[in-house]
Scaffold this motif. Sequence first.
Motif, PDB file in Angstrom:
ATOM      1  N   MET A 160      22.391   8.577  19.455  1.00  0.00           N
ATOM      2  CA  MET A 160      21.725   7.288  19.554  1.00  0.00           C
ATOM      3  C   MET A 160      20.667   7.446  20.633  1.00  0.00           C
ATOM      4  O   MET A 160      20.978   7.876  21.747  1.00  0.00           O
ATOM      5  CB  MET A 160      22.688   6.179  19.946  1.00  0.00           C
ATOM      6  CG  MET A 160      21.982   4.828  20.118  1.00  0.00           C
ATOM      7  SD  MET A 160      23.118   3.499  20.535  1.00  0.00           S
ATOM      8  CE  MET A 160      23.800   3.173  18.929  1.00  0.00           C
ATOM      9  N   ILE A 178      27.177  -0.917  18.210  1.00  0.00           N
ATOM     10  CA  ILE A 178      26.448  -0.177  17.178  1.00  0.00           C
ATOM     11  C   ILE A 178      26.874   1.286  17.182  1.00  0.00           C
ATOM     12  O   ILE A 178      27.104   1.882  16.127  1.00  0.00           O
ATOM     13  CB  ILE A 178      24.925  -0.300  17.387  1.00  0.00           C
ATOM     14  CG1 ILE A 178      24.469  -1.740  17.153  1.00  0.00           C
ATOM     15  CG2 ILE A 178      24.172   0.658  16.472  1.00  0.00           C
ATOM     16  CD1 ILE A 178      23.046  -2.013  17.608  1.00  0.00           C
ATOM     17  N   ALA A 179      27.000   1.870  18.362  1.00  0.00           N
ATOM     18  CA  ALA A 179      27.404   3.278  18.467  1.00  0.00           C
ATOM     19  C   ALA A 179      28.787   3.498  17.862  1.00  0.00           C
ATOM     20  O   ALA A 179      29.020   4.484  17.144  1.00  0.00           O
ATOM     21  CB  ALA A 179      27.396   3.715  19.932  1.00  0.00           C
ATOM     22  N   ARG A 180      29.702   2.594  18.121  1.00  0.00           N
ATOM     23  CA  ARG A 180      31.057   2.690  17.562  1.00  0.00           C
ATOM     24  C   ARG A 180      30.994   2.618  16.036  1.00  0.00           C
ATOM     25  O   ARG A 180      31.580   3.439  15.337  1.00  0.00           O
ATOM     26  CB  ARG A 180      31.931   1.575  18.128  1.00  0.00           C
ATOM     27  CG  ARG A 180      33.388   1.669  17.729  1.00  0.00           C
ATOM     28  CD  ARG A 180      34.235   0.591  18.419  1.00  0.00           C
ATOM     29  NE  ARG A 180      34.261   0.780  19.872  1.00  0.00           N
ATOM     30  CZ  ARG A 180      33.665  -0.017  20.761  1.00  0.00           C
ATOM     31  NH1 ARG A 180      33.003  -1.078  20.361  1.00  0.00           N
ATOM     32  NH2 ARG A 180      33.746   0.219  22.039  1.00  0.00           N
ATOM     33  N   LYS A 181      30.266   1.646  15.524  1.00  0.00           N
ATOM     34  CA  LYS A 181      30.162   1.435  14.076  1.00  0.00           C
ATOM     35  C   LYS A 181      29.505   2.625  13.376  1.00  0.00           C
ATOM     36  O   LYS A 181      29.914   3.021  12.289  1.00  0.00           O
ATOM     37  CB  LYS A 181      29.358   0.166  13.807  1.00  0.00           C
ATOM     38  CG  LYS A 181      29.148  -0.122  12.348  1.00  0.00           C
ATOM     39  CD  LYS A 181      28.306  -1.355  12.139  1.00  0.00           C
ATOM     40  CE  LYS A 181      28.027  -1.523  10.659  1.00  0.00           C
ATOM     41  NZ  LYS A 181      26.863  -2.313  10.399  1.00  0.00           N
ATOM     42  N   GLU A 182      28.500   3.215  13.994  1.00  0.00           N
ATOM     43  CA  GLU A 182      27.723   4.286  13.379  1.00  0.00           C
ATOM     44  C   GLU A 182      28.297   5.683  13.627  1.00  0.00           C
ATOM     45  O   GLU A 182      27.753   6.661  13.128  1.00  0.00           O
ATOM     46  CB  GLU A 182      26.273   4.238  13.881  1.00  0.00           C
ATOM     47  CG  GLU A 182      25.535   2.969  13.497  1.00  0.00           C
ATOM     48  CD  GLU A 182      25.305   2.859  11.993  1.00  0.00           C
ATOM     49  OE1 GLU A 182      25.228   3.902  11.310  1.00  0.00           O
ATOM     50  OE2 GLU A 182      25.212   1.721  11.507  1.00  0.00           O
ATOM     51  N   GLY A 183      29.354   5.789  14.419  1.00  0.00           N
ATOM     52  CA  GLY A 183      29.935   7.106  14.686  1.00  0.00           C
ATOM     53  C   GLY A 183      29.042   8.002  15.529  1.00  0.00           C
ATOM     54  O   GLY A 183      28.990   9.221  15.340  1.00  0.00           O
ATOM     55  N   VAL A 184      28.377   7.402  16.490  1.00  0.00           N
ATOM     56  CA  VAL A 184      27.493   8.148  17.387  1.00  0.00           C
ATOM     57  C   VAL A 184      28.295   9.185  18.172  1.00  0.00           C
ATOM     58  O   VAL A 184      29.415   8.910  18.610  1.00  0.00           O
ATOM     59  CB  VAL A 184      26.785   7.151  18.341  1.00  0.00           C
ATOM     60  CG1 VAL A 184      26.129   7.847  19.507  1.00  0.00           C
ATOM     61  CG2 VAL A 184      25.786   6.313  17.564  1.00  0.00           C
ATOM     62  N   ARG A 201      17.308  11.594  12.403  1.00  0.00           N
ATOM     63  CA  ARG A 201      18.228  11.248  13.493  1.00  0.00           C
ATOM     64  C   ARG A 201      18.509   9.754  13.461  1.00  0.00           C
ATOM     65  O   ARG A 201      17.771   8.974  12.870  1.00  0.00           O
ATOM     66  CB  ARG A 201      17.636  11.634  14.852  1.00  0.00           C
ATOM     67  CG  ARG A 201      17.264  13.087  14.981  1.00  0.00           C
ATOM     68  CD  ARG A 201      18.489  13.956  15.146  1.00  0.00           C
ATOM     69  NE  ARG A 201      18.082  15.337  15.371  1.00  0.00           N
ATOM     70  CZ  ARG A 201      18.885  16.313  15.703  1.00  0.00           C
ATOM     71  NH1 ARG A 201      20.175  16.080  15.853  1.00  0.00           N
ATOM     72  NH2 ARG A 201      18.449  17.511  15.883  1.00  0.00           N
ATOM     73  N   LEU A 202      19.584   9.340  14.125  1.00  0.00           N
ATOM     74  CA  LEU A 202      19.896   7.916  14.216  1.00  0.00           C
ATOM     75  C   LEU A 202      18.746   7.199  14.904  1.00  0.00           C
ATOM     76  O   LEU A 202      18.092   7.751  15.776  1.00  0.00           O
ATOM     77  CB  LEU A 202      21.191   7.738  15.003  1.00  0.00           C
ATOM     78  CG  LEU A 202      21.845   6.378  14.932  1.00  0.00           C
ATOM     79  CD1 LEU A 202      22.253   6.059  13.497  1.00  0.00           C
ATOM     80  CD2 LEU A 202      23.070   6.340  15.820  1.00  0.00           C
ATOM     81  N   ARG A 219      24.827  13.057  15.580  1.00  0.00           N
ATOM     82  CA  ARG A 219      24.498  11.646  15.363  1.00  0.00           C
ATOM     83  C   ARG A 219      24.188  10.976  16.708  1.00  0.00           C
ATOM     84  O   ARG A 219      24.953  10.159  17.200  1.00  0.00           O
ATOM     85  CB  ARG A 219      25.648  10.924  14.654  1.00  0.00           C
ATOM     86  CG  ARG A 219      25.829  11.435  13.233  1.00  0.00           C
ATOM     87  CD  ARG A 219      26.631  10.538  12.343  1.00  0.00           C
ATOM     88  NE  ARG A 219      26.323   9.124  12.375  1.00  0.00           N
ATOM     89  CZ  ARG A 219      25.325   8.530  11.709  1.00  0.00           C
ATOM     90  NH1 ARG A 219      24.498   9.232  10.995  1.00  0.00           N
ATOM     91  NH2 ARG A 219      25.171   7.220  11.769  1.00  0.00           N
TER      92      ARG A 219
END
Length: 132
Positions: free
Chosen positions: A24, A63-69, A42-43, A22
């Motif tokens: 970013m 955003i990275a935290r929320k999306e589980g990057v 891909r993200l 995942r």
Amino acid sequence: MVFRPGAIEALPRELDALGVRRPMVIAGKRAAATFRTIAEGRLGVLDVPEHSSVETVERIAAIARKEGVDGFVALGGGSASDTAKAAAILLAEGGRLEDHANHFTPPSTLHIPDLKAPKLPTGPMFNEGPTE
């Protein structure tokens, strides 16, 4: 870092080799258009302006935290790569970005904070490079 004509085509293979599922992608405007042609599954790609701001880094980290990057790819020049590195630091260390910056107090005191938390990978970083 991969820097050669056509390097972007190797991105999915490089991410797979690193175990990044995942990513970013952080890119300047010209590079973002190039990446979107091979981004399948891909993200999404986040465009960053030249001389990215603290607010941009904080937004990307959130955003990275929320999306589980699980990794960052910087595509383009220095603004994209610096933003990706700063977001990785902020995501790992927490707090505010300025908490993790070096500070110089004249005449000779330099404060370099310890950054101990493991960071997400910030590469490979790709650039199309010069064409022949």
